[in-house]
Design a protein around this motif. Structure first.
Motif, short mmCIF file in Angstrom:
data_model
loop_
_atom_site.label_atom_id
_atom_site.label_comp_id
_atom_site.label_asym_id
_atom_site.label_seq_id
_atom_site.Cartn_x
_atom_site.Cartn_y
_atom_site.Cartn_z
N ALA A 263 0.91 -71.54 0.03
CA ALA A 263 1.04 -72.95 0.42
C ALA A 263 0.61 -73.90 -0.69
CB ALA A 263 0.23 -73.22 1.69
N ASN A 264 -0.25 -73.42 -1.60
CA ASN A 264 -0.72 -74.30 -2.67
C ASN A 264 0.12 -74.24 -3.94
OD1 ASN A 264 -2.94 -75.19 -1.16
ND2 ASN A 264 -4.01 -73.27 -1.62
N THR A 265 1.19 -73.46 -3.86
CA THR A 265 2.07 -73.31 -5.02
C THR A 265 2.80 -74.62 -5.34
OG1 THR A 265 2.46 -71.08 -4.24
CG2 THR A 265 3.98 -71.91 -5.90
N THR A 266 2.96 -74.88 -6.63
CA THR A 266 3.82 -76.01 -7.02
C THR A 266 5.06 -75.47 -7.71
OG1 THR A 266 1.87 -77.37 -7.38
CG2 THR A 266 3.95 -78.18 -8.30
N VAL A 267 6.21 -75.81 -7.15
CA VAL A 267 7.49 -75.33 -7.69
C VAL A 267 8.26 -76.52 -8.25
CG1 VAL A 267 9.63 -74.10 -7.17
CG2 VAL A 267 7.54 -73.55 -5.91
N LEU A 268 8.54 -76.50 -9.55
CA LEU A 268 9.38 -77.55 -10.13
C LEU A 268 10.84 -77.17 -9.93
CD1 LEU A 268 7.58 -78.20 -13.55
CD2 LEU A 268 7.13 -79.25 -11.32
N THR A 269 11.66 -78.15 -9.67
CA THR A 269 13.09 -77.87 -9.53
C THR A 269 13.88 -79.15 -9.71
OG1 THR A 269 14.73 -76.77 -8.16
CG2 THR A 269 13.14 -78.16 -7.02
N ASP A 270 15.19 -79.03 -9.69
CA ASP A 270 16.07 -80.16 -9.96
C ASP A 270 16.77 -80.57 -8.66
OD1 ASP A 270 17.90 -81.95 -11.00
OD2 ASP A 270 19.20 -80.42 -11.87
N ALA A 271 16.43 -81.74 -8.17
CA ALA A 271 16.97 -82.19 -6.88
C ALA A 271 18.49 -82.30 -6.91
CB ALA A 271 16.39 -83.56 -6.52
N ALA A 272 19.06 -82.50 -8.10
CA ALA A 272 20.50 -82.68 -8.20
C ALA A 272 21.24 -81.35 -8.07
CB ALA A 272 20.87 -83.34 -9.52
N SER A 273 20.59 -80.24 -8.37
CA SER A 273 21.32 -78.97 -8.28
C SER A 273 20.78 -78.03 -7.21
CB SER A 273 21.33 -78.26 -9.64
OG SER A 273 20.02 -77.89 -10.02
N LEU A 274 19.51 -78.12 -6.86
CA LEU A 274 18.95 -77.20 -5.86
C LEU A 274 19.62 -77.41 -4.51
CD1 LEU A 274 16.68 -75.09 -5.42
CD2 LEU A 274 15.37 -76.94 -4.37
N ASN A 275 20.06 -76.33 -3.87
CA ASN A 275 20.69 -76.52 -2.57
C ASN A 275 19.65 -76.75 -1.48
OD1 ASN A 275 20.18 -74.05 -0.97
ND2 ASN A 275 21.37 -73.01 -2.57
N GLY A 284 7.23 -78.86 0.92
CA GLY A 284 5.80 -79.09 0.74
C GLY A 284 5.24 -78.45 -0.52
N ARG A 285 6.04 -77.67 -1.23
CA ARG A 285 5.52 -77.00 -2.43
C ARG A 285 6.30 -77.38 -3.69
NH1 ARG A 285 5.56 -71.39 0.68
NH2 ARG A 285 7.06 -72.66 1.80
N PHE A 286 7.25 -78.30 -3.53
CA PHE A 286 8.13 -78.61 -4.66
C PHE A 286 7.70 -79.90 -5.36
CE2 PHE A 286 9.53 -80.88 -1.01
CZ PHE A 286 9.75 -82.14 -1.51
N ALA A 287 8.13 -80.02 -6.58
CA ALA A 287 8.06 -81.28 -7.31
C ALA A 287 9.34 -81.35 -8.10
CB ALA A 287 6.85 -81.31 -8.23
N PHE A 288 10.01 -82.48 -8.07
CA PHE A 288 11.29 -82.58 -8.76
C PHE A 288 11.10 -82.98 -10.21
CE2 PHE A 288 12.78 -83.10 -4.34
CZ PHE A 288 13.50 -81.93 -4.31
N GLU A 289 11.85 -82.34 -11.03
CA GLU A 289 11.86 -82.62 -12.47
C GLU A 289 13.31 -82.68 -12.89
OE1 GLU A 289 9.46 -83.11 -14.71
OE2 GLU A 289 7.94 -83.03 -13.15
N ASN A 290 13.54 -83.25 -14.05
CA ASN A 290 14.87 -83.11 -14.62
C ASN A 290 15.12 -81.64 -14.86
OD1 ASN A 290 15.36 -85.82 -14.70
ND2 ASN A 290 14.45 -86.04 -16.73
N SER A 291 16.36 -81.28 -14.90
CA SER A 291 16.63 -79.88 -15.19
C SER A 291 16.33 -79.61 -16.65
CB SER A 291 18.09 -79.55 -14.92
OG SER A 291 18.32 -78.26 -15.45
N LEU A 292 15.23 -78.93 -16.86
CA LEU A 292 14.75 -78.62 -18.20
C LEU A 292 15.79 -77.85 -19.01
CD1 LEU A 292 12.40 -78.34 -20.16
CD2 LEU A 292 11.66 -76.35 -18.85
N VAL A 293 16.36 -76.84 -18.38
CA VAL A 293 17.29 -75.96 -19.10
C VAL A 293 18.58 -76.69 -19.45
CG1 VAL A 293 18.79 -73.96 -18.78
CG2 VAL A 293 16.34 -73.78 -18.34
N LYS A 294 19.00 -77.60 -18.56
CA LYS A 294 20.22 -78.36 -18.86
C LYS A 294 20.06 -79.07 -20.20
CE LYS A 294 22.10 -80.62 -15.35
NZ LYS A 294 22.01 -81.66 -14.35
N GLU A 295 18.88 -79.62 -20.42
CA GLU A 295 18.64 -80.35 -21.67
C GLU A 295 18.53 -79.41 -22.86
OE1 GLU A 295 15.24 -82.80 -20.68
OE2 GLU A 295 16.39 -83.66 -19.03
#
Lengths: 594, 594
Positions: A263-275, A284-295
């Motif tokens: 529950a305390n995990t922080t998962v970065l992901t891309d709101a534009a691509s994540l389904n 509750g465990r996510f934080a949105f970031e730009n897609s690092l790999v895309k860049e």
């Protein structure tokens, strides 16, 4: 047939208390080209275009797509109950406002969460909330409706070797892990197939035209999991992954793995691509970031750029041989558009590392050239003879790179003034944009109009963007940079940086008469450093003659004529070592100085 | 002094449990230039620039502004405790993310609701909500802190006659009322002073440089209320308004009028301009629309366009006489930048219908020209002699129109190659954009770079947009169209339509060396109708010679030389009927064909 399928869908909707159903063109990875398993929109509408959303109510089946596909829609859906709704902006969710307005308060809309990104559902909710409309997840709706649905692909996965990728998986993972440490996060969750293919240096053939692998990836500082059926890998690959701390689990395991994260995990992901199904699983465990790999991926390394250059020679040789064959053959007989496309593919097949087309080749004769995403049908395509105009837009997947090129050629007879004006305007536009020098960070929307301005002067224009990023043995349309009019599209708003591969492809189309497009791939590079900053320019990589028969040379400036002569000289120098004497002499003629 | 004022503000903050205070540059009407009463940000920071936001905590006083003002800030605030925070995008609320990150959870931020639009507060809330920070309305905070605060202006209001406005108030109101009927709404609430001035054909001098009237307006289908102190109108005006069904109530009456509206009332308004205090007063009764009047007003009628043309002749005559005077005088003596600016104003004062400057004239000698919004101080401004470069950006308010023009001239000596390259690049950019033809609806961001591309080729650029809309005896910077790099600004995203007045003003600046800018006002007009749509072009209205001493003529194309010769011929034809023989002969020399 389409009518029956829609009827079945409406019965499903009725028995599940759904007032509408939305079927987009994509898969759980927001892919542009999808495996047959995910061709739900085509199944229920008959429309095969790569962009378009089907919205079904009990009263209407609305297919929303943009101007590139209007003619294709009319052709494919004329005998179906599907109605065309014209989008003014490609990929814009213009159906959302329409549908939520159409439906009564408290209505219910069905869809499959996996086919929608978090950002798309949030957008939809901002409309449904106003009328207390419900969104219902229907992951199994097609099960009973589409009984002969193809299974998910499960081909062997190839490791993309360092001689083509130019960077090890270890090095790529380390870049992601550094960001995780810097941001004090536990994982980065990737769902875009091209990002996963790049990151893990893996390729397969799950999807038409694109060497991608159906997978998810969760990259952590200590644990990294690649969700991709283990039986797709050979033992060597699995061992190599193990050494890098990469655990391979089956594709479906993501559904149980994500909810089990602490529950305390922080998962970065891309709101534009994540389904949205994945998003729900990490609530509750996510934080949105730009897609690092895309860049990271958009900036090519030296090996990838060299690979692209190698591919251009191979593509140029194949195209030269193809155009020679075409000219010769048409002197004796006619050919169908479809045959011509297959023959072009066969010339590419003779080239090293070729794995297949990077998209369905567009071979459009006369008026068919005006159908921007035209695909000649295998039966009954137009018959091409020794006269008129032909547009050929094609590309190849090679292990060392991906290509995309358009040439428009004149087959014989006397061209109209309109065709000459349009062809010359397109060429001038191409040169104008390719020759521009601009500050680092300039966006695609700022640059796009340079390819249009000469057409505008003639009262002409084209209804599509001017170019897109391109992958390295990856997607032919690779986000995010490009050239587009729209200030809201990624291709419009993304800053151009050095070492990116992008197409420049202005065009001009007159329905039922002709389509003209001239397209090269260019690489961006630093050209100037001053007290005002860093300036970039483009260098054309594509190597293929440009037909001079349709050019109004009196409308070209000296600089433009010099550009064309220099380009043709370069094409000759690069290709002739790979051509025989007859081919060389033919190409020399085509590349003759103006 | 600034330190003491900030100290007092911090005491106020402490005793009101406020951890931070935000003071923007605007008034309750989102005006660009504000009455002295609203110069709160200047009072507490010492910074007089037209854009910038002061953010005060107990530890720091942060002034956020963009690159146009960096040099001005250093100059004005060097002896204050105020710290410069550099915005990358003009007018962007970049301080919001910074402040909410800086403040602890549950902190409280004070501000005056009237100084913020609904849209701005919503944006702020999207950040404060994440850390449960509070926004506290402090409408009276300045009362005890700024004891000699100037009163609100209360000058007589003039009716702007039909010979200048070209459209009656009745006709304008009817257009608003038609929209109300169509949208089934009761009222349109206007708070932008320029919109109210246009709609009611009223003018005054409440604000420096802009002939506006401090007011609100509520336009209904049957009842229309203009909130503007009644003692500002003569009896004739009040009677005329009464005939049109317009009730005039005092300015402050809005505070009680809005909350008294029936609960079922629907009030249309513009979230981008309506202040948050008004928004609170109509809670639950509003619906947001684009600002209807902004769009109507941006398209000028024939009378307004003719008025603009008349003003250009007057402005051109004043500028010609001014430049003659300057050349003559500098042969005998030196002059301060400040004197030069005042003298220019005196030449405009000789022209019919002139009411004053449309903004503080920028007279920047050598390095001062590089300070983009420079204002020469009345004491101690730079001494201009018979050599070097001088930038003059000025404009006038005439009852028949508003002007804005920049010329950069060479006063003597030998210019550097850098200056010549920059000046020539700026001129080429101006011509490029002015001569472009483009589809109706093309945005400012798509067009902006055409004015930059020749500078880019030289490794040069400029850190501001390329142009803005302009009013008709209204605001010199009139929303919404213009030319800007930013895809997020109105000047970048607004489509250009026919019959709009816009400036084109590329520049080039090197700190401590020189500033160059060439600016004309252009009117947009239909130039082509084809099967591809309607195409627009620009026609230059400004009439003033362009100094040819700094042009590298070898860098101009034949088309550019022809443009310049034709422009100069037009300037001569238009201005000489209003000049004496000596002036004509001087101007003929300046307008000599290249």
């Amino acid at each position: 047939m389409i009518a029956q399928r829609l009827q079945a869908l409406r019965q499903y909707m009725a028995s599940n208390q759904l007032d509408a159903f939305i079927i987009p063109s994509t898969d759980p990875h927001q892919s542009e080209y999808v495996a047959d398993h995910w061709k739900l929109r085509t199944y229920f509408s008959g429309f095969t275009g790569s962009a378009g959303t089907l919205v079904v109510t009990q009263e209407i089946a609305a297919l929303w797509t943009d101007s590139r596909y209007f003619l294709q829609f009319e052709d494919e859906c004329k005998d179906t109950p599907v109605t065309l709704f014209k989008q003014s902006i490609p990929h814009a969710p213009e159906h959302v406002a329409w549908l939520t307005e159409l439906l009564a308060a408290n209505s219910s809309i069905g869809l499959d969460y996996r086919q929608f990104s978090k950002a798309q559902i949030t957008y939809l909710q901002s409309f449904t909330a106003q009328k207390n409309q419900q969104i219902t997840n229907c992951p199994h709706f097609a099960k009973t409706l589409w009984t002969d649905r193809p299974a998910l692909p499960n081909f062997a996965v190839d490791i993309h070797p360092l001689e083509f990728s130019g960077e090890t998986t270890a090095s790529k993972l380390q870049k992601v892990q550094e960001v995780l440490k810097e941001k004090n996060a536990d994982y980065y969750l990737f769902s875009s197939l091209d990002e996963i293919a790049w990151l893990f240096n893996i390729r397969s053939r799950d999807v038409d035209f694109t060497p991608l692998v159906t997978a998810y990836a969760l990259v952590g500082v200590t644990t990294t999991v690649l969700f991709c059926n283990t039986d797709r890998f050979n033992q060597g690959a699995l061992k190599a992954f193990q050494k890098l701390g990469i655990e391979v689990q089956n594709y479906d395991a993501i559904a149980t793995y994500l909810p089990s994260l602490d529950a305390n995990t922080t998962v970065l992901t891309d709101a534009a691509s994540l389904n949205y199904a994945c998003f729900e699983a990490i609530q509750g465990r996510f934080a949105f970031e730009n897609s690092l790999v895309k860049e990271l991926k958009a900036i090519k390394n030296e090996v990838e750029i060299q690979g692209a250059k190698n591919c251009m020679i191979k593509d140029g040789v194949a195209l030269t041989k193809f155009f020679i064959w075409l000219e010769k053959t048409l002197k004796k007989q006619t050919l169908s558009e479809y045959e011509i496309g297959r023959k072009l593919n066969s010339f590419r097949q003779q080239q090293e590392y070729y794995t297949g087309e990077s998209f369905a080749a567009i071979v459009g004769y006369k008026g068919n050239g005006a159908i921007i995403h035209y695909t000649a049908p295998s039966e009954g395509s137009a018959i091409v003879s020794n006269e008129g105009i032909l547009l050929v837009d094609s590309g190849g997947q090679y292990q060392d790179g991906t290509t995309d090129i358009t040439r428009t050629i004149w087959l014989g007879g006397t061209p109209t003034e309109k065709i000459i004006t349009a062809y010359t305007g397109v060429l001038k536009g191409y040169i104008e944009l390719e020759q521009i020098e601009f500050p680092l960070g300039t966006t695609g929307a700022q640059l796009d109009a340079f390819a249009r301005v000469h057409l505008w002067k003639q009262g002409m224009n084209y209804p599509h963007g001017t170019g897109h990023g391109i992958g390295s043995f990856g997607m032919v349309h690779e986000p995010a940079q490009g050239f587009a009019t729209g200030a809201t599209t990624a291709r419009g708003t993304t800053p151009h940086l050095a070492k990116q591969l992008t197409t420049i492809e202005p065009g001009c189309y007159v329905a039922n008469e002709f389509g003209i497009r001239t397209e090269n791939i260019v690489v961006s590079k630093e050209v100037n450093q001053t007290s005002f900053g860093t300036f970039l320019g483009f260098e054309a990589l594509t190597l293929c003659y440009i037909d001079t028969q349709l050019i109004d040379t009196t409308a070209l400036t000296t600089a433009e004529i010099n550009w064309l002569n220099k380009y043709h000289e370069h094409v000759l120098t690069q290709l002739t070592p790979h051509l025989n004497e007859e081919e060389t002499s033919w190409l020399r003629q085509k590349c003759k100085s103006l």
